[in-house]
Design a protein around this motif. Structure first.
Motif, PDB file in Angstrom:
ATOM      1  N   VAL A  89      30.326  20.686  76.998  1.00  0.00           N
ATOM      2  CA  VAL A  89      28.596  21.001  75.554  1.00  0.00           C
ATOM      3  C   VAL A  89      28.833  21.933  74.781  1.00  0.00           C
ATOM      4  O   VAL A  89      30.212  22.431  74.877  1.00  0.00           O
ATOM      5  CB  VAL A  89      28.109  21.465  76.934  1.00  0.00           C
ATOM      6  N   THR A  90      28.351  21.330  73.546  1.00  0.00           N
ATOM      7  CA  THR A  90      28.488  22.379  72.385  1.00  0.00           C
ATOM      8  C   THR A  90      27.838  23.947  72.426  1.00  0.00           C
ATOM      9  O   THR A  90      26.596  23.868  72.577  1.00  0.00           O
ATOM     10  CB  THR A  90      28.745  21.434  71.693  1.00  0.00           C
TER      11      THR A  90
ATOM     12  N   ARG B 291      36.869  13.248  66.447  1.00  0.00           N
ATOM     13  CA  ARG B 291      35.988  14.026  67.584  1.00  0.00           C
ATOM     14  C   ARG B 291      34.916  14.241  66.954  1.00  0.00           C
ATOM     15  O   ARG B 291      34.593  14.556  65.223  1.00  0.00           O
ATOM     16  CB  ARG B 291      36.147  14.780  68.025  1.00  0.00           C
ATOM     17  N   TRP B 292      33.270  13.959  67.579  1.00  0.00           N
ATOM     18  CA  TRP B 292      32.305  14.598  66.528  1.00  0.00           C
ATOM     19  C   TRP B 292      31.159  14.962  67.384  1.00  0.00           C
ATOM     20  O   TRP B 292      31.192  14.432  68.679  1.00  0.00           O
ATOM     21  CB  TRP B 292      31.496  13.089  65.374  1.00  0.00           C
ATOM     22  N   ILE B 293      29.824  15.355  67.199  1.00  0.00           N
ATOM     23  CA  ILE B 293      29.299  15.671  67.793  1.00  0.00           C
ATOM     24  C   ILE B 293      27.821  14.898  66.758  1.00  0.00           C
ATOM     25  O   ILE B 293      27.768  15.199  65.793  1.00  0.00           O
ATOM     26  CB  ILE B 293      28.669  17.370  68.267  1.00  0.00           C
ATOM     27  N   THR B 294      26.833  14.669  67.455  1.00  0.00           N
ATOM     28  CA  THR B 294      26.153  14.505  67.463  1.00  0.00           C
ATOM     29  C   THR B 294      24.232  15.090  67.871  1.00  0.00           C
ATOM     30  O   THR B 294      24.456  15.302  68.982  1.00  0.00           O
ATOM     31  CB  THR B 294      25.473  12.513  66.947  1.00  0.00           C
ATOM     32  N   ALA B 295      23.110  15.111  66.989  1.00  0.00           N
ATOM     33  CA  ALA B 295      21.685  15.689  67.601  1.00  0.00           C
ATOM     34  C   ALA B 295      22.225  14.454  69.021  1.00  0.00           C
ATOM     35  O   ALA B 295      21.680  13.367  69.485  1.00  0.00           O
ATOM     36  CB  ALA B 295      20.320  15.994  66.996  1.00  0.00           C
ATOM     37  N   ASP B 296      21.071  15.207  69.828  1.00  0.00           N
ATOM     38  CA  ASP B 296      20.356  14.727  71.456  1.00  0.00           C
ATOM     39  C   ASP B 296      19.290  13.304  71.138  1.00  0.00           C
ATOM     40  O   ASP B 296      19.506  12.362  71.520  1.00  0.00           O
ATOM     41  CB  ASP B 296      20.635  15.206  72.297  1.00  0.00           C
TER      42      ASP B 296
ATOM     43  N   ALA C  95      21.863   6.671  65.857  1.00  0.00           N
ATOM     44  CA  ALA C  95      23.517   6.844  65.696  1.00  0.00           C
ATOM     45  C   ALA C  95      24.196   6.876  67.173  1.00  0.00           C
ATOM     46  O   ALA C  95      25.348   6.288  67.100  1.00  0.00           O
ATOM     47  CB  ALA C  95      23.542   8.384  64.927  1.00  0.00           C
ATOM     48  N   ARG C  96      23.085   7.576  68.713  1.00  0.00           N
ATOM     49  CA  ARG C  96      24.090   7.469  69.393  1.00  0.00           C
ATOM     50  C   ARG C  96      24.417   5.779  69.310  1.00  0.00           C
ATOM     51  O   ARG C  96      24.841   5.695  70.468  1.00  0.00           O
ATOM     52  CB  ARG C  96      23.017   8.300  70.168  1.00  0.00           C
ATOM     53  N   ALA C  97      23.555   4.794  69.532  1.00  0.00           N
ATOM     54  CA  ALA C  97      23.526   3.741  70.118  1.00  0.00           C
ATOM     55  C   ALA C  97      24.903   2.912  69.704  1.00  0.00           C
ATOM     56  O   ALA C  97      25.467   2.520  69.795  1.00  0.00           O
ATOM     57  CB  ALA C  97      22.613   2.938  70.207  1.00  0.00           C
ATOM     58  N   LYS C  98      25.261   3.473  68.218  1.00  0.00           N
ATOM     59  CA  LYS C  98      26.158   3.412  67.395  1.00  0.00           C
ATOM     60  C   LYS C  98      27.302   4.041  67.390  1.00  0.00           C
ATOM     61  O   LYS C  98      28.626   2.750  68.253  1.00  0.00           O
ATOM     62  CB  LYS C  98      26.048   3.303  65.806  1.00  0.00           C
ATOM     63  N   TYR C  99      27.701   5.392  67.811  1.00  0.00           N
ATOM     64  CA  TYR C  99      28.513   5.794  68.683  1.00  0.00           C
ATOM     65  C   TYR C  99      29.210   5.380  69.738  1.00  0.00           C
ATOM     66  O   TYR C  99      30.458   5.254  70.201  1.00  0.00           O
ATOM     67  CB  TYR C  99      28.262   6.930  69.114  1.00  0.00           C
ATOM     68  N   ASP C 100      28.167   5.088  71.026  1.00  0.00           N
ATOM     69  CA  ASP C 100      28.294   4.500  71.783  1.00  0.00           C
ATOM     70  C   ASP C 100      29.093   2.765  72.032  1.00  0.00           C
ATOM     71  O   ASP C 100      29.755   2.133  73.246  1.00  0.00           O
ATOM     72  CB  ASP C 100      27.092   4.272  72.833  1.00  0.00           C
ATOM     73  N   GLN C 101      29.099   2.256  70.753  1.00  0.00           N
ATOM     74  CA  GLN C 101      29.822   1.288  70.619  1.00  0.00           C
ATOM     75  C   GLN C 101      31.188   1.398  70.033  1.00  0.00           C
ATOM     76  O   GLN C 101      31.882   0.511  70.943  1.00  0.00           O
ATOM     77  CB  GLN C 101      29.212   0.748  69.591  1.00  0.00           C
TER      78      GLN C 101
END
Length: 167
Positions: free
Chosen positions: A156-157, A132-137, A142-148
């Motif tokens: 919500v954090t 598990r991890w979090i990233t900035a909105d 990075a989010r595009a990579k994580y979605d893969q």
């Protein structure tokens, strides 16, 4: 091999990248990467704080571990800091990825994929139930990579300052 965290991957862009556990002699290169990570998130990081994190990484008794992605010339391209965490509701232990960073000049090299893949294998080997991890909105790349490679959750954090007044 993941137990010793020496994982080599074949393939086009990734054939020259090795993912392994960080070693004491990596400090200077790790520090450059970690400074880049702090700068990316606009977090002021003192040398003392960085040295504390490095001491955790190199202390076998501390929960924080680190993987690095290295090219064939011994240059570190990226890092991942991780640690186990208890999941009482499922009575399991998970893996929390605290920091993932690839130097801007090496993005697109496959280093992030390899670091995430090595962490996935390490978690499986250790019997951890999730990574598990979090990233900035607004961290869109990075989010595009994580979605893969992972599933975005509904959670919500929140951060609460210890001993401070309620917001």
């Amino acid at each position: 091999m993941i137990g010793g965290i020496v994982t080599e991957y074949g393939g086009s862009r990734m054939s020259d990248i090795l993912v392994r556990a960080a070693r004491p002699e990596d400090f200077a290169q790790w520090r450059v990467l970690y400074r880049g990570y702090a700068d990316f998130y606009r977090v002021e990081q003192t040398e003392e704080a960085a040295e504390t994190v490095w001491s955790w990484v190199n202390d076998p008794g501390h929960e924080v571990g680190a993987l690095v992605a290295e090219d064939t010339e011994g240059r570190l391209l990226g890092l991942a800091h991780y640690r186990p965490f208890a999941r009482p509701l499922s009575a399991t232990v998970g893996c929390f990825l605290d920091d993932l960073f690839v130097a801007p000049e090496h993005r697109g090299s496959g280093a992030a994929d390899l670091l995430l893949g090595a962490l996935r294998e390490l978690a499986a080997e250790r019997g951890w139930s999730v990574v598990r991890w979090i990233t900035a909105d607004d961290n869109h790349r990075a989010r595009a990579k994580y979605d893969q490679v992972a599933t975005r959750t509904m959670w919500v954090t929140y951060d609460m300052i210890p001993g401070g007044a309620a917001q």
